[in-house]
Design a protein around this motif. Sequence first.
Motif, short mmCIF file in Angstrom:
data_model
loop_
_atom_site.label_atom_id
_atom_site.label_comp_id
_atom_site.label_asym_id
_atom_site.label_seq_id
_atom_site.Cartn_x
_atom_site.Cartn_y
_atom_site.Cartn_z
N ARG A 80 21.89 0.75 -22.36
CA ARG A 80 20.44 0.80 -21.87
C ARG A 80 19.96 2.13 -22.49
O ARG A 80 19.88 3.27 -22.67
N VAL A 81 18.85 1.79 -23.03
CA VAL A 81 17.91 2.97 -23.64
C VAL A 81 16.62 3.07 -22.66
O VAL A 81 16.08 1.59 -22.33
N LEU A 82 15.97 3.06 -22.40
CA LEU A 82 14.71 3.65 -21.48
C LEU A 82 13.64 4.73 -22.05
O LEU A 82 14.25 6.04 -22.56
N ILE A 83 12.67 3.43 -22.60
CA ILE A 83 11.40 5.02 -23.19
C ILE A 83 10.62 4.67 -22.46
O ILE A 83 9.92 3.45 -22.22
N LEU A 84 10.06 6.32 -21.75
CA LEU A 84 8.86 6.53 -21.31
C LEU A 84 7.91 6.49 -22.23
O LEU A 84 8.05 7.48 -22.59
N CYS A 85 6.92 5.86 -21.72
CA CYS A 85 5.24 6.13 -22.30
C CYS A 85 4.19 5.58 -21.79
O CYS A 85 4.41 4.91 -21.34
N PRO A 86 3.12 6.51 -22.54
CA PRO A 86 1.52 6.19 -21.45
C PRO A 86 1.89 4.69 -22.20
O PRO A 86 2.21 4.02 -23.50
N LYS A 87 0.65 3.88 -20.92
CA LYS A 87 0.50 2.55 -21.12
C LYS A 87 -0.41 1.91 -22.48
O LYS A 87 0.19 0.65 -23.23
N ARG A 146 25.02 -7.51 -22.50
CA ARG A 146 23.37 -7.61 -24.05
C ARG A 146 23.26 -6.19 -23.14
O ARG A 146 23.39 -5.12 -22.36
N ARG A 147 22.02 -6.11 -24.20
CA ARG A 147 22.29 -4.00 -24.75
C ARG A 147 20.70 -4.49 -24.41
O ARG A 147 20.09 -4.82 -24.95
N VAL A 148 20.23 -3.79 -23.63
CA VAL A 148 18.90 -3.72 -23.72
C VAL A 148 17.76 -2.30 -23.97
O VAL A 148 18.50 -0.86 -23.24
N VAL A 149 16.54 -2.42 -23.84
CA VAL A 149 15.99 -1.78 -23.89
C VAL A 149 14.64 -1.74 -23.39
O VAL A 149 13.85 -2.64 -23.29
N LEU A 150 14.80 -0.77 -22.09
CA LEU A 150 13.27 -1.69 -21.28
C LEU A 150 12.15 0.24 -21.36
O LEU A 150 12.47 1.26 -21.31
N LEU A 151 10.98 -0.74 -21.60
CA LEU A 151 10.21 0.21 -22.26
C LEU A 151 8.94 0.48 -20.19
O LEU A 151 9.40 -1.22 -20.08
#
Length: 181
Positions: A80-87, A146-151
């Motif tokens: 699990r990867v969480l990517i926080l960024c501007p919209k 499953r492996r997830v990258v959440l933007l």
Amino acid sequence: SWWTLGIALPLPQQQQQNPPPPPPSPPGMTYLPFQLHAIQRLVQSPRLLLADEMGLGKTISVIGALHTLQQQPQSQKLQRVLILCPKSVMPSWKQDLETWLLLSSSEEDDDDDPPWTIEMATASKGLPFQDEEEDLDSSSHHHHLRRVVLLMNYDIVAKFRNTLEAQGAWDVIVCDEAHYL
């Protein structure tokens, strides 16, 4: 201080002479030398502020670091990867992830190394797994499927804080444009 300015710090001499093999990249694409240096620094430091100039491929370096971390022993593989960024940069992140993140880390599909999925959280649709009976909590039996990258953009993190916390710890959290924190 626990923040390290990655690119400004030289690697120890021994590591410069024997660099690890480069992370996998899509066919016909390679990492540039300064991206390989950034990848190495990201992997070595659990907390790192990557402060390269605009346009030098920080996103690509982060994806390369994810690949490198994914090559660790099975017990430590990323789920699990969480990517926080501007919209405003979410579409760019999604495009770069689709291009550079090898959605399956091996040629064969096997249960031990499931493909990555790239998900986007939005204010209107919420979290992509919010309504699923089985969550992505690493303690559940579902995590290996499953492996997830959440933007997710910074504007909605507070709205979904409780749900994100209930999901358990993330293996990696990337904060793009960290001055938004």
